[in-house]
Design an enzyme around this catalytic site. Structure first.
Site, mmCIF file in Angstrom:
data_model
loop_
_atom_site.group_PDB
_atom_site.id
_atom_site.type_symbol
_atom_site.label_atom_id
_atom_site.label_comp_id
_atom_site.label_asym_id
_atom_site.label_seq_id
_atom_site.Cartn_x
_atom_site.Cartn_y
_atom_site.Cartn_z
ATOM 1 N N ARG A 183 0.878 -1.186 0.000
ATOM 2 C CA ARG A 183 0.000 0.000 0.000
ATOM 3 C C ARG A 183 0.902 1.218 0.000
ATOM 4 O O ARG A 183 1.728 1.396 0.896
ATOM 5 C CB ARG A 183 -0.904 0.001 1.234
ATOM 6 C CG ARG A 183 -1.581 1.343 1.480
ATOM 7 C CD ARG A 183 -2.638 1.303 2.551
ATOM 8 N NE ARG A 183 -3.804 0.562 2.112
ATOM 9 C CZ ARG A 183 -5.006 0.636 2.707
ATOM 10 N NH1 ARG A 183 -5.196 1.423 3.752
ATOM 11 N NH2 ARG A 183 -6.016 -0.067 2.250
ATOM 12 N N HIS A 194 -7.590 0.295 -6.070
ATOM 13 C CA HIS A 194 -7.739 -0.523 -4.854
ATOM 14 C C HIS A 194 -8.360 -1.867 -5.269
ATOM 15 O O HIS A 194 -9.507 -2.169 -4.934
ATOM 16 C CB HIS A 194 -8.615 0.224 -3.834
ATOM 17 C CG HIS A 194 -8.519 -0.284 -2.435
ATOM 18 N ND1 HIS A 194 -7.696 -1.341 -2.054
ATOM 19 C CD2 HIS A 194 -9.144 0.117 -1.283
ATOM 20 C CE1 HIS A 194 -7.830 -1.548 -0.759
ATOM 21 N NE2 HIS A 194 -8.694 -0.683 -0.261
ATOM 22 N N GLN A 222 -10.055 -4.333 -2.703
ATOM 23 C CA GLN A 222 -11.392 -3.896 -2.302
ATOM 24 C C GLN A 222 -12.386 -4.191 -3.419
ATOM 25 O O GLN A 222 -13.533 -4.586 -3.162
ATOM 26 C CB GLN A 222 -11.383 -2.391 -2.001
ATOM 27 C CG GLN A 222 -12.712 -1.860 -1.504
ATOM 28 C CD GLN A 222 -13.001 -2.261 -0.066
ATOM 29 O OE1 GLN A 222 -12.178 -2.093 0.811
ATOM 30 N NE2 GLN A 222 -14.203 -2.794 0.178
ATOM 31 N N ASP A 277 -17.545 6.939 -1.244
ATOM 32 C CA ASP A 277 -16.257 6.814 -0.540
ATOM 33 C C ASP A 277 -15.954 8.178 0.065
ATOM 34 O O ASP A 277 -16.615 9.180 -0.250
ATOM 35 C CB ASP A 277 -15.167 6.366 -1.537
ATOM 36 C CG ASP A 277 -13.817 6.096 -0.876
ATOM 37 O OD1 ASP A 277 -13.785 5.841 0.353
ATOM 38 O OD2 ASP A 277 -12.788 6.138 -1.575
ATOM 39 N N CYS A 302 -16.461 1.315 1.092
ATOM 40 C CA CYS A 302 -15.288 0.488 1.417
ATOM 41 C C CYS A 302 -14.825 0.686 2.840
ATOM 42 O O CYS A 302 -14.110 -0.160 3.372
ATOM 43 C CB CYS A 302 -14.159 0.769 0.428
ATOM 44 S SG CYS A 302 -13.462 2.427 0.559
ATOM 45 N N ARG A 314 -13.214 -8.833 2.320
ATOM 46 C CA ARG A 314 -11.793 -8.558 2.069
ATOM 47 C C ARG A 314 -10.978 -9.809 2.394
ATOM 48 O O ARG A 314 -10.077 -10.190 1.650
ATOM 49 C CB ARG A 314 -11.308 -7.381 2.946
ATOM 50 C CG ARG A 314 -11.982 -6.044 2.658
ATOM 51 C CD ARG A 314 -11.670 -5.551 1.271
ATOM 52 N NE ARG A 314 -10.241 -5.508 1.029
ATOM 53 C CZ ARG A 314 -9.439 -4.501 1.392
ATOM 54 N NH1 ARG A 314 -9.942 -3.428 1.960
ATOM 55 N NH2 ARG A 314 -8.144 -4.537 1.135
#
Ligand code: CP
Ligand code: NVA
Length: 312
Positions: free
Chosen positions: A109, A136, A139, A231, A271, A299
């Site tokens: 990340r 991402h 996700q 988001d 998310c 996840r």
């Protein structure tokens, strides 16, 4: 099919074909259903080690990768904070060439997508993007699995995303395009997704029967949708823009009146982490259409399936 994915990288969902994506979701779903049954607790990745490099904060991604490693029998090696990888000015090349001598996969990340691409270019082991400013994909896998569980076949579903044209918007456009969904994205003017990722998504959509529609009108995007997603308005790294973004995004909040424009059985997705009262109200987050905790749980299942197929 699993063999085709062995040794590959996942830097964005565009690294997968429609068939490969669907296969990964099948594996995730069947592993999830089988967990707890006889044989499901075997450790197919015993003896393997997986580097988890985190240059941004995380709760869900870090914990779900650590638990996925534990369930598969692999050892996670956490490199987070200022004392570890890339913190002393060592080149990406040197760091990667050393790491690959120790570990069987690199999960990272970070901020720039180009850094993850550079690591993948040098690494002989699979590289997985655990979030960059642009993508991402982990996700995305979890969210597509969640939609399948609630809606069945993804093809033809109407997916609305309301908010910032960020890494999640990009991921939903690519995931929707690969899955044959009709994706409608509404952002404020000036906060649109990146043009090259819109074009990449539309190019995939042409071969799957999907569509990608952009607008600056939340009500238009959400009308009749099967899924409504949003988001945070200020992603990690944009904290200094938080106040100015609040003003720009004020009419893009997902509240009960916006949800009422979607299909009556529409799902609400986020998310997480959410900023309750900003991009979404408590009423929607905690309401009967919300599947936010299913996404978070998935996840784990999606990443466990991903590591199983990449590492064989
Ligand atoms: N959704 C997600 O990636 O959460 P974290 O930032 O907590 O990992
Ligand atoms: N867009 C958000 C997603 C967090 C999981 C961010 O990048 O901060």
């Amino acid at each position: 099919m699993t063999d085709v994915l062995k040794g590959r990288d996942l830097l964005s969902l565009a690294d997968l074909s429609s068939t490969e994506l669907s296969h990964l979701l099948d594996v995730a779903g069947s592993q999830k259903r089988a967990w707890g049954l006889a044989g499901s607790r075997s450790h197919p990745l015993a003896g393997k080690s997986i580097a988890l490099i985190f240059q941004k904060p995380s709760m869900r991604t870090l914990v779900s990768f650590e638990v996925a490693c534990a369930r598969l029998g692999a050892a996670p090696v956490l490199l987070a904070g200022s004392d570890t990888a890339f913190s002393r000015g060592e080149s990406v090349l040197d760091t990667t060439k050393v790491l690959e001598r120790y570990v069987d996969a690199i999960v990272i990340r970070t901020f720039s997508q180009s850094m993850v691409e550079e690591i993948a270019e040098h690494a002989r082991v699979p590289v997985v993007n655990a979030l960059t400013d642009d993508h991402h994909p982990c996700q995305g896998l979890a969210d597509l699995l969640t939609i399948r569980e609630h809606k069945g076949d993804l093809s033809g579903l109407r997916f609305a995303y309301v908010g910032d044209g960020n890494n999640m918007a990009h991921t939903y456009m690519l995931g929707g395009a690969l899955s044959g969904m009709n994706v409608s994205v509404a952002t404020p003017v000036g906060f649109e997704p990146k043009a090259e990722i819109i074009e990449q998504s539309r190019s995939i959509a042409r071969s799957t029967g999907a569509s990608i529609t952009l607008s600056n009108n939340p009500a238009h995007a959400v009308a009749g949708a099967d899924i409504v997603a949003t988001d945070t308005w200020a992603s990690m790294g944009q904290e200094s823009e938080h106040a100015s973004r609040l003003a720009a995004f004020e009419t893009f909040r997902v509240d009960a009146s916006l949800m009422a424009k979607a299909a009556p059985d529409a799902l609400f997705m986020h998310c997480l982490p959410a900023h309750r009262g900003e991009e979404v109200t408590d009423e929607v987050m905690d309401g009967p259409q919300s599947v936010i905790y299913d996404e978070a749980e998935n996840r784990l299942h999606a990443q466990k399936a991903l590591l199983s197929v990449l590492l064989g």
